[in-house]
Design a protein around this motif. Structure first.
Motif, PDB file in Angstrom:
ATOM      1  N   LEU A 178       0.915  -1.236   0.094  1.00 23.46           N
ATOM      2  CA  LEU A 178      -0.023   0.202  -0.058  1.00 23.46           C
ATOM      3  C   LEU A 178       0.950   1.357  -0.041  1.00 23.46           C
ATOM      4  N   MET A 179       0.119   2.215  -0.704  1.00 23.46           N
ATOM      5  CA  MET A 179       0.895   3.470  -0.595  1.00 23.46           C
ATOM      6  C   MET A 179       0.223   4.584  -0.113  1.00 23.46           C
ATOM      7  N   THR A 180       0.589   5.702   0.556  1.00 18.96           N
ATOM      8  CA  THR A 180      -0.207   6.709   0.895  1.00 18.96           C
ATOM      9  C   THR A 180       0.765   8.080   1.164  1.00 18.96           C
ATOM     10  N   LEU A 181      -0.157   9.267   0.682  1.00 17.83           N
ATOM     11  CA  LEU A 181       0.501  10.611   0.950  1.00 17.83           C
ATOM     12  C   LEU A 181      -0.025  11.050   2.169  1.00 17.83           C
ATOM     13  N   ALA A 182       0.815  11.642   3.216  1.00 17.77           N
ATOM     14  CA  ALA A 182       0.260  12.307   4.443  1.00 17.77           C
ATOM     15  C   ALA A 182      -0.345  13.570   4.082  1.00 17.77           C
ATOM     16  N   VAL A 183      -1.290  13.957   5.060  1.00 14.65           N
ATOM     17  CA  VAL A 183      -1.716  15.439   4.993  1.00 14.65           C
ATOM     18  C   VAL A 183      -0.259  16.274   5.212  1.00 14.65           C
ATOM     19  N   GLU A 193      -0.563  10.261  12.162  1.00 15.68           N
ATOM     20  CA  GLU A 193      -1.900   9.606  12.150  1.00 15.68           C
ATOM     21  C   GLU A 193      -2.160   8.993  10.770  1.00 15.68           C
ATOM     22  N   CYS A 194      -1.969   9.802   9.775  1.00 15.49           N
ATOM     23  CA  CYS A 194      -2.012   8.842   8.236  1.00 15.49           C
ATOM     24  C   CYS A 194      -1.199   7.818   8.257  1.00 15.49           C
ATOM     25  N   PHE A 195       0.004   7.636   8.406  1.00 17.40           N
ATOM     26  CA  PHE A 195       1.009   6.632   8.626  1.00 17.40           C
ATOM     27  C   PHE A 195       0.520   5.521   9.568  1.00 17.40           C
ATOM     28  N   ILE A 196       0.056   5.745  10.709  1.00 19.21           N
ATOM     29  CA  ILE A 196      -0.846   4.794  11.322  1.00 19.21           C
ATOM     30  C   ILE A 196      -1.763   4.012  10.945  1.00 19.21           C
ATOM     31  N   ARG A 197      -2.564   4.945  10.089  1.00 24.92           N
ATOM     32  CA  ARG A 197      -3.763   4.574   9.552  1.00 24.92           C
ATOM     33  C   ARG A 197      -3.582   3.353   8.472  1.00 24.92           C
ATOM     34  N   VAL A 230       9.136   6.123   8.771  1.00 25.93           N
ATOM     35  CA  VAL A 230       9.899   5.172   9.104  1.00 25.93           C
ATOM     36  C   VAL A 230       9.538   4.351  10.773  1.00 25.93           C
ATOM     37  N   GLU A 231       9.377   5.515  11.588  1.00 27.81           N
ATOM     38  CA  GLU A 231       8.904   4.972  12.787  1.00 27.81           C
ATOM     39  C   GLU A 231       7.599   4.272  13.049  1.00 27.81           C
ATOM     40  N   GLU A 232       6.777   4.595  11.934  1.00 28.53           N
ATOM     41  CA  GLU A 232       5.398   3.886  11.889  1.00 28.53           C
ATOM     42  C   GLU A 232       5.433   2.640  10.930  1.00 28.53           C
TER      43      GLU A 232
END
Length: 257
Positions: A178-183, A193-197, A230-232
């Motif tokens: 999966l890939m995401t762009l954080a706020v 929160e975006c990375f945790i999600r 990385v931490e998440e």
């Protein structure tokens, strides 16, 4: 883990020599290792994907000489032009990380080794059809909108399970994660929160996926926030400006939102 009050924007001087690239790449890898150390991860489990959008071919050659072997690009036309111009570097591979329209799927099928922004079955079908014609396959990441911003591409988290279950029909696509762009925010807690999600979604889904759908990879984090990613749990971080230098055009030219 305490978050800083804000994410600090770095000056990102332009890399102009092989030595500049060596120094910038080493600095990023050190920061990745430090972030891994804070949460007990092995830095070998994080891949750095340098993002070369807007970077000219001459400087890409310097980056290649410094060890870069896969580069990320947002815009398909730009990526294809660079692939053609740099064809004398046969070990240089390309990852398309920006939104893709179905009418450009044929281009991606011709040259890309990886596509990180899959969020449409129409695009999946088009990619698969063109890849089959080319006799190629493609690593793909499914893009998830974890910020709930209407201006960003990506699937709503609730739509991801059904989407993943539909992908085995496209045999030329190798689902990697999966890939995401954080706020885009100076508030590190909101970014986190975006990375945790994304990580939580992946962990919930990975036990109930078809055998051909692998969810081992999480692509998240860019120059301003990759350490938090990385931490998440990020396994791929997409870093451009911190390696190549600041871009003349704002992020809004490349990313909606």
């Amino acid at each position: 883990m305490d978050d800083p009050l804000s994410l600090v924007q770095q000056p990102y001087p332009e890399a102009r020599t092989v030595e500049d690239f060596h120094r910038n790449l080493a600095a990023i890898q050190t920061r990745i290792a430090d972030a891994c150390g804070r949460v007990g991860r092995d830095p070998a489990g994080v891949r750095l994907l340098p993002v070369s959008k807007t970077v000219d071919e001459a400087r890409i050659r310097l980056a290649h000489a410094a060890g870069c072997r896969m580069l990320g690009e947002n815009k398909v036309q730009e990526a294809q032009r660079k692939w053609e111009t740099l064809a004398d570097l046969p070990d240089l591979r390309w990852s398309v990380i920006g939104h893709l329209q179905t009418n450009k799927a044929r281009r991606v099928a011709c040259f890309a080794s990886e596509f990180q922004a899959l969020d449409s079955l129409r695009v999946a079908e088009a990619l698969d059809r063109h890849l089959q014609a080319e006799g190629r396959s493609l690593d793909v990441f499914v893009q998830v909108n974890t910020s709930a911003e209407a201006s960003k591409y990506g699937l709503h988290p609730d739509d991801v399970p059904a989407f993943l279950h539909a992908l085995p029909a496209f045999s030329a696509l190798r689902v990697r994660g999966l890939m995401t762009l954080a706020v885009l925010s100076g508030d590190a807690a909101r970014v986190r929160e975006c990375f945790i999600r994304l990580r939580t979604l992946r962990d919930r889904l990975r036990q109930d996926m078809p055998a051909s759908v692998a969810l081992g990879e999480l692509s998240m984090g860019m120059s301003g926030d990759f350490e938090i990613a990385v931490e998440e749990g990020a396994t791929v971080v997409r870093v451009g400006q911190a390696i190549f230098g600041a871009r003349a055009l704002p992020d809004s030219h490349y990313w909606l939102g």
